[in-house]
Design an enzyme around this catalytic site. Structure first.
Site, mmCIF file in Angstrom:
data_model
loop_
_atom_site.group_PDB
_atom_site.id
_atom_site.type_symbol
_atom_site.label_atom_id
_atom_site.label_comp_id
_atom_site.label_asym_id
_atom_site.label_seq_id
_atom_site.Cartn_x
_atom_site.Cartn_y
_atom_site.Cartn_z
ATOM 1 N N LYS A 1 0.857 -1.184 0.000
ATOM 2 C CA LYS A 1 0.000 0.000 0.000
ATOM 3 C C LYS A 1 0.898 1.240 0.000
ATOM 4 O O LYS A 1 1.846 1.323 0.791
ATOM 5 C CB LYS A 1 -0.881 -0.030 1.246
ATOM 6 C CG LYS A 1 -1.955 1.038 1.305
ATOM 7 C CD LYS A 1 -2.794 0.840 2.561
ATOM 8 C CE LYS A 1 -3.867 1.902 2.692
ATOM 9 N NZ LYS A 1 -4.643 1.729 3.955
ATOM 10 N N HIS B 1 -0.161 4.437 0.460
ATOM 11 C CA HIS B 1 -0.731 5.574 1.168
ATOM 12 C C HIS B 1 -1.148 5.119 2.562
ATOM 13 O O HIS B 1 -1.060 3.930 2.888
ATOM 14 C CB HIS B 1 -1.938 6.136 0.405
ATOM 15 C CG HIS B 1 -3.038 5.126 0.230
ATOM 16 N ND1 HIS B 1 -3.003 4.147 -0.734
ATOM 17 C CD2 HIS B 1 -4.198 4.948 0.917
ATOM 18 C CE1 HIS B 1 -4.099 3.409 -0.655
ATOM 19 N NE2 HIS B 1 -4.837 3.868 0.344
#
Length: 220
Positions: free
Chosen positions: A103, A105
């Site tokens: 991921k 963010h």
């Protein structure tokens, strides 16, 4: 045999996660049985399965500090095992799992849950090719923790390409202790007694399973 092993067989048969007949495996072998942990697909069966996992791990005297579930199947399995250990064995352990893709963010990264530390138990359903376990070992070591144990639902105790099973290869390659709720030999033992009669397991089927073990099984 332990009661949790008998409970596991009853659960697997009730949910048809364990079926008998004639099945062609990916290896081309003709098996008299088939196990599919994906069929523990409701809350009640998953809770019972978690108790079986926790009971199997509690039998071990090894030290372990946390649990890890490899994506994707290992995620619900590690969660219910952590719950069962806390509720039934007095062990409130941290747990974590990984994403298939990092991921970029928010909290970012591939790991979700508690930080990996200490001796880590990897919780999965079965080992086939061992890909998920290898990836888990790499992630755990990169985090500075130690993969110590693999906790599985079922060990087919079956040769791979060589004379060793995938479970044995993982143990030898990474120095992991492998713990299973049930092995193929254990399954035969359970089905020879009251469980077999309760589920109408025929002598012919038991004999087919013994022959299959003789043909493709590995030494314990």
């Amino acid at each position: 045999m332990h009661q949790y092993q008998r409970d596991f067989v009853d659960l697997a048969l009730a949910r048809q996660a364990l079926r008998f007949g004639t099945f062609t495996l990916k290896s081309g072998r003709i098996s008299p049985y088939f196990f599919n942990a994906g069929l523990f697909s409701d809350g009640a069966s998953l809770a019972r399965l978690g108790r079986c996992y926790a009971a199997a791990l509690a039998q071990e005297n090894s030290r372990y500090d946390m649990l890890f579930g490899p994506a994707y199947k290992g995620i619900p399995l590690v969660a219910v095992t952590a719950v069962a250990l806390a509720e039934h064995h007095g062990r409130n352990l941290p747990w974590a799992f990984n994403r298939k893709e990092a991921k970029d963010h928010g909290e970012a990264g591939v790991l979700v849950g508690s930080a990996l530390k200490g001796k880590v138990v990897i919780v999965d359903d079965v080992i086939t090719a061992g890909t998920a376990i290898r990836e888990s070992v790499d992630l755990i070591r990169q985090a500075g923790a130690e993969p110590s144990t693999v906790l599985l639902a079922f060990d087919r105790q079956e040769r791979g390409q060589g004379e060793r099973s995938a479970v044995q290869e993982m143990a030898e390659q990474f120095g992991l202790k492998c713990v299973s709720i049930l092995t193929f030999s254990g399954l035969i033992t359970v089905l020879q007694d009251d469980a077999g009669r309760a589920h109408n397991i025929s002598p012919e089927l038991l004999e087919a399973m013994r022959i299959y073990r003789q043909q493709f099984g590995v030494a314990s």
